[in-house]
Design an enzyme around this catalytic site. Structure first.
Site, PDB file in Angstrom:
ATOM      1  N   ARG A  17      -0.877   9.428  -0.102  1.00  0.00           N
ATOM      2  CA  ARG A  17      -1.882   9.596  -0.853  1.00  0.00           C
ATOM      3  C   ARG A  17      -2.076  11.356  -1.148  1.00  0.00           C
ATOM      4  NH1 ARG A  17      -6.702   6.330   2.648  1.00  0.00           N
ATOM      5  NH2 ARG A  17      -6.189   4.430   1.609  1.00  0.00           N
TER       6      ARG A  17
ATOM      7  N   PHE B 130       0.978  -1.017  -0.115  1.00  0.00           N
ATOM      8  CA  PHE B 130       0.093   0.179   0.064  1.00  0.00           C
ATOM      9  C   PHE B 130       0.723   1.288   0.143  1.00  0.00           C
ATOM     10  CE2 PHE B 130      -4.301   1.265   1.345  1.00  0.00           C
ATOM     11  CZ  PHE B 130      -5.067   0.199   0.448  1.00  0.00           C
TER      12      PHE B 130
ATOM     13  N   GLU C 223      -7.109   1.937  -2.899  1.00  0.00           N
ATOM     14  CA  GLU C 223      -5.644   1.892  -3.029  1.00  0.00           C
ATOM     15  C   GLU C 223      -5.054   0.487  -3.327  1.00  0.00           C
ATOM     16  OE1 GLU C 223      -3.870   4.650  -0.370  1.00  0.00           O
ATOM     17  OE2 GLU C 223      -1.993   3.796  -0.525  1.00  0.00           O
TER      18      GLU C 223
ATOM     19  N   LEU D 286     -15.413   6.041  -3.623  1.00  0.00           N
ATOM     20  CA  LEU D 286     -13.793   5.569  -3.619  1.00  0.00           C
ATOM     21  C   LEU D 286     -13.337   4.420  -4.475  1.00  0.00           C
ATOM     22  CD1 LEU D 286     -11.270   6.011  -1.895  1.00  0.00           C
ATOM     23  CD2 LEU D 286     -12.104   4.050  -0.386  1.00  0.00           C
TER      24      LEU D 286
ATOM     25  N   HIS E 290     -11.870  12.466   1.744  1.00  0.00           N
ATOM     26  CA  HIS E 290     -12.039  10.866   2.094  1.00  0.00           C
ATOM     27  C   HIS E 290     -11.861  10.770   3.866  1.00  0.00           C
ATOM     28  CE1 HIS E 290     -11.453   6.615   1.953  1.00  0.00           C
ATOM     29  NE2 HIS E 290     -10.139   6.338   2.455  1.00  0.00           N
TER      30      HIS E 290
ATOM     31  N   GLN F 192      -7.771  14.678   4.256  1.00  0.00           N
ATOM     32  CA  GLN F 192      -7.112  13.827   3.347  1.00  0.00           C
ATOM     33  C   GLN F 192      -8.072  13.892   2.079  1.00  0.00           C
ATOM     34  OE1 GLN F 192      -6.332   9.278   3.451  1.00  0.00           O
ATOM     35  NE2 GLN F 192      -4.349  10.024   3.593  1.00  0.00           N
TER      36      GLN F 192
ATOM     37  N   HIS G 156      -8.385  11.633  -0.754  1.00  0.00           N
ATOM     38  CA  HIS G 156      -7.969  10.265  -1.795  1.00  0.00           C
ATOM     39  C   HIS G 156      -7.939  10.599  -3.145  1.00  0.00           C
ATOM     40  CE1 HIS G 156      -7.691   6.074  -2.455  1.00  0.00           C
ATOM     41  NE2 HIS G 156      -7.604   5.672  -1.513  1.00  0.00           N
TER      42      HIS G 156
ATOM     43  N   ARG H 104      -2.534  10.646   6.315  1.00  0.00           N
ATOM     44  CA  ARG H 104      -2.674   9.252   6.978  1.00  0.00           C
ATOM     45  C   ARG H 104      -2.255   8.326   6.023  1.00  0.00           C
ATOM     46  NH1 ARG H 104      -6.241   5.304   6.396  1.00  0.00           N
ATOM     47  NH2 ARG H 104      -8.005   6.741   5.225  1.00  0.00           N
TER      48      ARG H 104
END
Lengths: 605, 254
Positions: free
Chosen positions: A311, A120, A252, A249, A377, A233, A235, A412
């Site tokens: 991100r 990730f 990821e 969404l 997000h 954040q 995304h 994050r």
């Protein structure tokens, strides 16, 4: 007026991962526990989490350890994280994954039958325990099915309007039943906020209607401090087409499984966006990136592709490509898994994504490129808490999960949220149970406060109102998107604060039709107060951070400032006005500092 | 863009009827978009339950043109638009208001299922399970609890069988029974307390499942076979008789 009254030692607001984990812990410590949630049990936003749960289990890559997870989390957070939280978090993470397995969760397996981990963004090693692309659902259902046997009372479709206070201490919560519209007061010795995020401040968001910043606003009104609220954040990969699903969404995990980003001509553009902080750690050419394979530990000649950068970096890169005229037809970038994995692999590891695009966009991701763009997000900021117990500055009030701030710093990492829910949900539950156990008597309820809350809650039914709650909400979202969104500037932020004052005035003049029974117009009217409050916290904090860092990008201050790296923004209620200050963060101790190779970052934006 | 007429059920408790609304169609639109549009501009108090709008939470279950569906996953271009689109609440559950029903019954059923009870971990602290052993259970874990299967099941819909737990909870039981780590025996309660025998495998549940879980073939039929094998197989009965064993009837907590 006499309202229905329910008493517990501990009341938990929110039934997502953090709330349920807190409930299980508090109940296990002997407290009588009630969980109050806006939706049905098992529908919380945790169910939407797709990619996985980060923990240094070392099943996929033996080189991993908590120190590496610590380093990645702080570097991903652009140094602003509370290191004590990160240390607890990375050390306890593996136990929390194993615990879920003990309660029946079925993570995907390695060839020798252990828990498989996936790559990730921002994680040096394959670190995310996962279940295809529906990890959050597995976590939530596991906690739900375990939790219902732990003597916990769950109050479903019940919305908290405000916290009840006894002097400066938490004393419970005042709420309404959605189905009947009648009021109920929950009296408790300790209250845990586990209400999640605030994505509904923005037009384009991956969040559901529920994410209206309730916990942050409840805490603020009760006198607690909020920290890092400027860090929202975006995304990088939300759906952009068709309009009906804009913002939805795209996990990821698509990039974790090998997916790559391309411009309108098919060029992989992420090689042009590797920040100095991460220089040397990512593949620099397409040719090198091609040698990297998900699931195989990388070597010096096959570093991970830059599509797996953090991100904030990827979101800004996509935005820059679109602005330069190199975007996809509907204003996003292309995300290509079709050429990177076989049809069978895609359907096995990303079944939800396959289904989502097939059904909602009539697009076959095993054959075609997806179109993706940034979507609001997650909020890194939140209620300021003690790392050990999750207590806030208000006695008897605790917070865990997305509603709390500090762990993630300025950005994050994917996969750290689900783990956050488990690690700090557990700690908040224990902290609240212990606090409640030490109180000899139930805190009192102030009838004046109850009357005030009730009057405000029923105001939208008064004839004098003129505003439509749906319209006020849409105007707020447009304002935040424009003035306090993914790229910000001083003038617009200041302007945004002005607009917020107008919106606040409009929000007390809303008028709803119908009666109190299951009336969404009324529900939105009450949610508005929370949305406006957290929007103000975001905008005010953003206005005073004159730099770009993580989720906060300032057009007028494109560089990161070494001075501002040392401070976090704290906002609190001071005599009815929102006040802000920069507080100096406790520096990392020497041994932990050594884990991070760069002293501070100079990241181009 | 085209205008579409919706006939939406409005009412509470036992009262109510259909009201018509006109909504402008937009590209990619799903039924839930139309309902939220009506809510925002024409009927602010129209009650509807929804969360993720992405087919992942199972909240917006309703009957669209008479078929149990998730409103968020029903694209307008899959419906005939020359006639009004009818939206009603799920019929098997008591109405609260408009499109919202009282589904608490399902949460009560879930409490009757005894919790997962795993074997001890291996010496190295891990549980070892092979992916091919859990593939079939992961299918059941995809369930988003939309309760459309409970809505459509004729045993639940037309016959008053209070014991019968319904397809949703039969797959939950299947996931436990087939879990490589679970140590409980759950066959007795499946036969008696949960009424698996009432299911006559018409597969209506499988047809409406938005997660495409093969509820009947992969969960219910294998469970029925296990129950039959344990309680009704004459060869197994003889074998147990010869060995002096009784059928496995360890009681649950029922």
């Amino acid at each position: 007026m006499n309202h229905e009254t329910i008493e517990h030692d501990v009341i938990i607001i929110g039934a997502g991962g953090a709330g349920l984990r807190a409930a299980i812990e508090a109940s296990g410590k002997g407290a009588s526990v009630g969980v109050v949630c806006k939706s049905l049990l098992g529908k919380a936003h945790t169910a939407m989490a797709e990619g996985g749960m980060a923990a240094a289990l070392t099943t996929a890559d033996p080189r991993d350890n908590w120190e590496m997870h610590f380093r990645d989390t702080i570097r991903g957070g652009k140094m602003l994280n509370n290191w004590r939280m990160v240390k607890i978090f990375t050390q306890e993470a593996p136990d929390r994954v194993n615990e879920l397995e003990e309660w029946g969760a079925l993570f995907d397996r390695t060839d020798d039958g252990r828990i498989l981990q996936r790559n990730f963004g921002g994680h040096q090693y394959a670190r995310l325990a996962h279940v295809g692309d529906r990890t959050g659902l597995e976590m939530l259902r596991t906690l739900q099915n375990h939790g219902i046997h732990q003597g916990i009372e769950v109050y479903m479709e019940c919305t908290v309007v405000d916290l009840l206070m006894d002097g400066g201490k938490a004393a419970g919560a005042f709420a309404y039943w959605r189905d009947s519209g009648t009021f109920v007061q929950f009296r408790a010795k300790a209250v845990v906020l586990a209400t999640g995020g605030l994505g509904k401040c923005y037009t384009i968001t991956s969040n559901s209607w529920e994410c209206t910043g309730d916990g942050q606003a409840l805490a603020y009104r009760a006198g607690a401090e909020l920290i890092d609220m400027e860090f929202v954040q975006f995304h990088p990969t939300g759906m952009v087409w068709p309009p009906s699903v804009r913002g939805l969404l795209v996990t990821e995990g698509v990039r974790g499984e090998g997916g790559v980003l391309r411009d309108k001509d098919g060029k992989r553009f992420m090689f042009d966006y590797i920040p100095e902080m991460f220089a040397g750690e990512y593949a620099e050419t397409e040719e090198e990136a091609k040698r990297w394979r998900p699931g195989v530990p990388e070597g010096p000649d096959a570093r991970r592709p830059p599509d797996l950068l953090t991100r904030d970096v990827v979101a800004r890169a996509i935005r820059a490509e679109v602005r330069a005229g190199r975007g996809s037809p509907h204003g996003g970038a292309y995300l290509d898994i079709a050429s990177q994995a076989s049809e069978a692999q895609i359907k096995k590891k990303l079944p939800g994504m396959y289904h989502q695009f097939m059904q909602l966009a009539s697009l076959d991701i095993t054959k075609e490129y997806m179109e993706v763009g940034p979507t609001s997000h997650y909020v890194m900021g939140g209620v300021r808490v003690d790392p050990e117990t999750c207590s806030t500055s208000v006695p008897g009030l605790f917070a865990a999960g997305e509603v709390a701030g500090g762990l993630h710093g300025a950005n994050r990492l994917g996969g750290n949220s689900l783990t956050d829910l488990m690690v700090f949900g557990r700690r908040a539950g224990a902290g609240a149970a212990e606090y409640a156990g030490a109180l000899s008597a139930m805190p009192g309820v102030n009838p004046d406060q109850v009357r005030d809350i009730e009057r405000l809650a029923l105001a939208p039914f008064e004839e004098s109102g003129t505003e439509n709650p749906y319209e006020v909400m849409q105007d707020l979202q447009k304002m935040m998107e424009h003035d306090s969104g993914i790229v910000r500037a001083k003038e617009e932020l200041a302007d945004g604060l002005g607009k917020l004052r107008t919106l606040k005035e409009r929000s007390v003049k809303v008028r709803v039709e119908g009666n109190r029974q299951y009336n969404p117009g009324w529900h939105y009217a009450l949610d508005l107060h929370n949305l406006i409050m957290v929007s103000e916290a975001i905008t005010l904090s953003a206005l005073h951070r004159d730099e770009s860092r993580g989720g906060h990008t300032r057009e007028d201050f494109p560089e990161s400032s070494p001075e501002l790296e040392k401070v976090n923004t704290v906002v609190r209620n001071r005599d009815g006005e929102m006040a802000w200050e920069h507080v100096t963060r406790e520096p990392l101790p020497g041994d932990l500092q050594e884990l991070l190779s760069h002293p501070h970052l100079e990241e181009p934006n | 863009m085209t205008d579409v007429t919706f006939r939406v059920f409005r009412g509470a408790g036992t009262q109510g009827g259909f009201e018509e609304y006109t909504v402008q169609l937009s590209e990619g639109m799903v039924v839930l978009d139309a309902v939220l549009d009506i809510q925002a501009s024409q009927a602010g108090d129209l009650a509807v339950r929804w969360n993720c709008k992405a087919g992942k939470c199972g909240s917006c279950s309703a009957e669209v043109n008479g078929k149990p569906r998730l409103m968020c996953m029903t694209r307008m271009n899959t419906l005939p638009l020359d006639q009004p689109v009818t939206i009603e609440p799920m019929r098997s559950f008591p109405l609260i208001k408009d499109l919202v029903t009282d589904v608490k019954r399902n949460f009560e059923i879930n409490k009757r299922v005894r919790p997962f009870k795993p074997k001890p971990r291996q010496a190295d602290g891990t549980h070892r399970m092979m992916q091919y052993d859990i593939d079939r259970i992961q299918e059941f874990h995809k369930c988003i609890e939309c309760f459309l299967c409970q809505d459509v099941c004729h045993v639940m819909r037309d016959h008053q069988k209070p014991d019968f737990i319904g397809p949703r909870f039969l797959i939950r039981l299947a996931a436990l029974v087939m879990h490589p780590l679970d140590t409980e025996n759950r066959l007795t309660e499946l036969k008696d307390a949960f009424g698996i025998g009432y299911c006559n495998i018409t597969k209506c549940c499988t047809e409406v499942c938005p997660e495409n879980i093969k509820i009947t073939d992969n969960a219910i039929i294998p469970l029925k076979e296990r129950v039959a094998g344990n309680f009704y197989d004459p060869l197994a009965w003889l074998w147990r008789k010869a060995r002096g064993k009784r059928p496995d009837t360890r009681p649950g907590t029922e």
